[in-house]
Design a protein around this motif. Structure first.
Motif, PDB file in Angstrom:
ATOM      1  N   UNK A 135      -4.566   2.988   3.838  1.00 44.28           N
ATOM      2  CA  UNK A 135      -5.707   2.209   4.322  1.00 44.28           C
ATOM      3  C   UNK A 135      -6.758   2.045   3.226  1.00 44.28           C
ATOM      4  N   UNK A 136      -6.896   3.050   2.365  1.00 39.77           N
ATOM      5  CA  UNK A 136      -7.836   2.938   1.246  1.00 39.77           C
ATOM      6  C   UNK A 136      -7.316   1.933   0.227  1.00 39.77           C
ATOM      7  N   UNK A 137      -6.008   1.957  -0.040  1.00 45.77           N
ATOM      8  CA  UNK A 137      -5.426   0.951  -0.937  1.00 45.77           C
ATOM      9  C   UNK A 137      -5.625  -0.440  -0.350  1.00 45.77           C
ATOM     10  N   UNK A 138      -5.409  -0.556   0.957  1.00 43.55           N
ATOM     11  CA  UNK A 138      -5.568  -1.858   1.617  1.00 43.55           C
ATOM     12  C   UNK A 138      -6.987  -2.382   1.468  1.00 43.55           C
ATOM     13  N   UNK A 139      -7.967  -1.483   1.477  1.00 41.03           N
ATOM     14  CA  UNK A 139      -9.354  -1.933   1.339  1.00 41.03           C
ATOM     15  C   UNK A 139      -9.581  -2.620   0.002  1.00 41.03           C
ATOM     16  N   UNK A 185       0.804  -1.225   0.000  1.00 43.61           N
ATOM     17  CA  UNK A 185       0.000   0.000   0.000  1.00 43.61           C
ATOM     18  C   UNK A 185       0.834   1.270   0.000  1.00 43.61           C
ATOM     19  N   UNK A 186       2.154   1.106   0.122  1.00 39.59           N
ATOM     20  CA  UNK A 186       3.035   2.277   0.146  1.00 39.59           C
ATOM     21  C   UNK A 186       3.108   2.917  -1.237  1.00 39.59           C
ATOM     22  N   UNK A 229      -4.061   2.273  -7.106  1.00 41.41           N
ATOM     23  CA  UNK A 229      -3.306   2.687  -5.933  1.00 41.41           C
ATOM     24  C   UNK A 229      -2.674   4.052  -6.110  1.00 41.41           C
ATOM     25  N   UNK A 230      -2.068   4.287  -7.266  1.00 40.39           N
ATOM     26  CA  UNK A 230      -1.460   5.593  -7.533  1.00 40.39           C
ATOM     27  C   UNK A 230      -2.520   6.691  -7.554  1.00 40.39           C
ATOM     28  N   UNK A 231      -3.694   6.375  -8.060  1.00 43.49           N
ATOM     29  CA  UNK A 231      -4.768   7.369  -8.084  1.00 43.49           C
ATOM     30  C   UNK A 231      -5.242   7.709  -6.670  1.00 43.49           C
ATOM     31  N   UNK A 232      -5.213   6.737  -5.780  1.00 45.67           N
ATOM     32  CA  UNK A 232      -5.572   7.005  -4.388  1.00 45.67           C
ATOM     33  C   UNK A 232      -4.550   7.937  -3.750  1.00 45.67           C
ATOM     34  N   UNK A 233      -3.260   7.671  -4.001  1.00 45.57           N
ATOM     35  CA  UNK A 233      -2.231   8.563  -3.462  1.00 45.57           C
ATOM     36  C   UNK A 233      -2.310   9.956  -4.092  1.00 45.57           C
ATOM     37  N   UNK A 234      -2.689  10.039  -5.362  1.00 40.77           N
ATOM     38  CA  UNK A 234      -2.872  11.350  -6.003  1.00 40.77           C
ATOM     39  C   UNK A 234      -4.001  12.118  -5.331  1.00 40.77           C
TER      40      UNK A 234
END
Length: 401
Positions: A232-236, A202-203, A213-218
């Motif tokens: 935590x959102x990536x983990x979901x 998730x990092x 995942x990259x979009x969540x971090x963006x």
């Protein structure tokens, strides 16, 4: 179901819905649960069970009275420490739930998924061509498990190494929503290592540049969610985005293998692929149960549920309730299955359901093009899980076009 009645006329039962007997075949238990009344007190776990569609649906959409924030499993976060950080999607209520939900809804929405459609349909055709030429194979392993593991981790953007951990981690996660029985004990041996691996994926610097995942971090960079929420959102996605789809695909393949007339209809009308998937999710309900917690004293159908008590909602039972569905035990492509609660309902409805539907549409379309007939070819084995209805093995044989 052995039932007694309390003074306030609330039916009670000592049946264990997480016993291997019920997990193997929950239908008889669900029929009895619905027939007894709108609410039954399960004394073994001191929880209040609902099996009728009307009551389950009402509880799912009423997050204010039936909260998710105290956990969607048997464990009550009001009084117990969760074994992992709670999910920001499943185990949170507004306002904590709102921003992560909004971010994922956009990333996983139908419009955003259009760019994956061509690639996923091509991947499905390649996989189907490789598998069906063998004529006889395990559909659970070779198709239902293989296809999500082929496309979804790439879409999230996690590395290839270690992907074999996804299904065992999800299996334990969904087992842990139930009581600490032998299924949970089996997973406890590996849970620390599995959790560490999932958390590492998730990092930001581990994830590919253009995946979910990259979009969540963006989104975190834009301030839509916090940097602490992003992993935590990536983990979901990694927790609930694989096993549920795998078992949904196994459900629809089992349905077609046992309903040849429905398979013929799909071949004639391939646009029914998504309807078929939703009907299978209603019929088999891969996610069988979820818990909520009463935020106040609640009355349901004349029965009183005390504040702070756990409510066990039987989604699979609601999806076969004859009060809602005509001939509910039939798998029928002529049915409109919309309204089923297999993906939940309301504020916490499955945010990844469009992803699952796209995967199912791609796989079923490819199969319908190549396979004239599909039928069970040997003893099928269930996989027991405290929350999920799943297949361990589904041997089939096919006749090709």
């Amino acid at each position: 179901m052995a039932v007694s009645t309390l003074a306030q006329d609330l039916p009670t039962s000592d049946v264990d819905p997480f016993s291997h007997e019920v997990l193997e075949n929950p239908i008889a238990f669900q029929v009895a649960l619905r027939d007894v009344g709108p609410v039954v007190h399960l004394t073994r776990y001191d929880v209040y069970a609902m099996g009728r569609y009307e009551d389950v649906h009402a509880a799912l959409i009423n997050w204010q009275a039936f909260q998710s924030g105290a956990g969607v499993g048997l464990s009550n976060f009001r009084y117990e420490e969760p074994w992992r950080p709670p999910s920001l999607l499943l185990e949170a209520d507004p306002p904590r739930h709102d921003a992560p939900r909004a971010v994922l809804s956009k990333i996983l929405g139908p419009r955003a998924l259009r760019k994956l459609r061509t690639a996923w349909f091509s991947d499905a055709e390649e996989l189907v061509e490789d598998v069906v030429r063998e004529r006889q194979f395990d559909a659970a392993e070779r198709l239902a498990m293989a296809f999500p593991l082929r496309v979804f981790p790439d879409a999230v953007g996690i590395p290839r190494e270690g992907r074999e951990n996804l299904l065992p981690y999800g299996d334990h996660l969904f087992n842990a929503f139930g009581p600490p029985n032998d299924l949970v004990e089996k997973g406890n041996r590996r849970v620390a290592d599995l959790s560490a691996w999932v958390n590492a994926q998730c990092a930001r610097d581990v994830l590919a540049d253009h995946g979910f995942g990259a979009q969540i971090w963006a989104a975190a960079d834009r301030g839509d969610i916090t940097p602490e929420q992003a992993p935590l959102v990536v983990r979901s996605l990694l927790s609930a985005g694989v096993d549920t789809t795998v078992h949904g695909l196994a459900a629809v393949l089992y349905a077609f293998a046992t309903h040849p007339e429905q398979w013929q209809r799909l071949r004639e009308e391939p646009y029914l692929a998504r309807v078929a998937f939703d009907e299978a999710v209603r019929w088999e309900s891969p996610v069988q149960t979820f818990f909520r917690t009463a935020t106040t004293d609640i009355e349901v159908g004349g029965a009183a549920i005390p504040d702070g008590k756990k409510i066990l909602m039987f989604l699979g039972s609601a999806n076969r309730d004859p009060r809602k569905w005509t001939d509910p035990d039939a798998f029928d492509l002529a049915r409109d299955p919309s309204g089923h609660v297999g993906f939940g309902m309301g504020l916490h409805q499955c945010v990844g359901q469009h992803v699952a539907r796209l995967e199912a549409e791609a796989l079923l379309t490819a199969l319908a093009r190549r396979v004239k007939r599909i039928e069970i070819a040997g003893p099928a084995r269930r996989h027991h899980n405290n929350t999920l209805r799943a297949w361990e093995s589904l041997p089939v044989q096919v006749e090709l076009t």
